[in-house]
Design an enzyme around this catalytic site. Structure first.
Site, short mmCIF file in Angstrom:
data_model
loop_
_atom_site.label_atom_id
_atom_site.label_comp_id
_atom_site.label_asym_id
_atom_site.label_seq_id
_atom_site.Cartn_x
_atom_site.Cartn_y
_atom_site.Cartn_z
N CYS A 89 0.91 -1.27 -0.04
CA CYS A 89 -0.06 0.04 0.06
C CYS A 89 1.04 1.27 0.01
O CYS A 89 1.72 1.57 -0.93
CB CYS A 89 -1.12 0.00 1.13
N HIS A 120 -3.57 -5.18 0.85
CA HIS A 120 -2.93 -5.41 1.83
C HIS A 120 -2.95 -7.03 2.23
O HIS A 120 -4.12 -7.61 2.76
CB HIS A 120 -3.69 -4.77 3.13
N GLU A 150 -1.43 -8.96 4.07
CA GLU A 150 -1.49 -9.32 5.74
C GLU A 150 -2.74 -9.42 6.35
O GLU A 150 -2.61 -10.20 7.43
CB GLU A 150 -0.40 -8.29 6.20
#
Length: 240
Positions: A107, A210, A212
């Site tokens: 990002c 994202h 994660e």
């Protein structure tokens, strides 16, 4: 023992604290790496030690990048900036690129990667144009809300299998001019750059989504961290 992966952090400027969501460190651990949170520093000696000690680095998400780094005045849509974080990450990124070490930008981190290498970004993708896709989703962070198209022949295609991938989205800034030596590896249907990479280095990858927050539900996104850790284990020599 796995390779050591440095992770940049967000900064609570009011209370002078650094912090990072644990999804990042858990993803690195699940991929076989050892996560290490990085505090900000302007000390040249510290930077040299980081490059010598770390096997790879993740530039994490966060607030907007100061447009001074790409020779622009701030637009009315430009949000909060963190000068200390910007300076630290720009220098760290340039040193890692010079050393040919693995870098993953997520990002904001993808935008920092592009700017540090000589590119720039849109300060606000909605200013002056009508985008067809919502890039700041109103949904849980783990939920994918729009498609991206992975470019054939890229490292990102090798990692993910390519084609269309559905991702989450939390941004209003995006890569504009691609840095010298970099290529686009993914776009959304409205043309926003969703992935970049540098093909002359073993692992330098930026992604706008994202992963994660998505990998616990979809192991496709864990593969991005696994590829970083494999490259870091060889200090940049990613296996095919």
């Amino acid at each position: 023992m796995g390779p050591v992966i440095g992770l940049t952090c967000s900064h609570d400027m009011q209370n002078d604290r650094i912090w990072l969501a644990r999804n990042y460190t858990r993803a690195v651990e699940a991929a076989g790496g050892i996560p290490l949170l990085l505090d900000y520093s302007g000390n040249a000696g510290v930077f040299k030690k980081l490059v010598n000690y770390l096997d790879g680095v993740i530039l994490t998400g966060g607030v907007d990048v100061d447009p001074v780094f790409f020779d622009q005045e701030p637009s009315p849509a430009c949000g909060e900036i963190d000068p200390e974080r910007d300076c630290f990450e720009m220098e760290l990124t340039r040193l890692f690129l010079s050393a040919g070490l693995p870098v993953l930008g997520i990002c904001r981190g993808m935008q920092v990667l592009n700017i540090a290498a000589g590119g720039d970004i849109y300060q606000d993708i909605y200013s002056g144009s009508q985008r067809g896709i919502q890039h700041r989703q109103q949904a849980p962070r783990w939920h994918p809300t729009h498609d991206i198209e992975v470019v054939k022949g890229t490292l990102l295609e090798r990692i993910t299998g390519g084609g269309k991938i559905r991702v989450n989205s939390f941004h209003h800034q995006a890569v504009r001019k691609i840095a010298p030596g970099f290529i686009v590896s993914a776009r959304s249907s409205d043309g926003v750059v969703e992935g970049i990479e540098r093909p002359d280095l073993p692992f330098v990858v930026g992604i706008q989504c994202h992963p994660e927050t998505m990998w616990p539900r979809d192991k496709l996104f864990l593969s991005i961290f696994q590829a970083l850790v494999r490259a870091a284990a060889c200090r940049g020599d990613i296996p095919s």
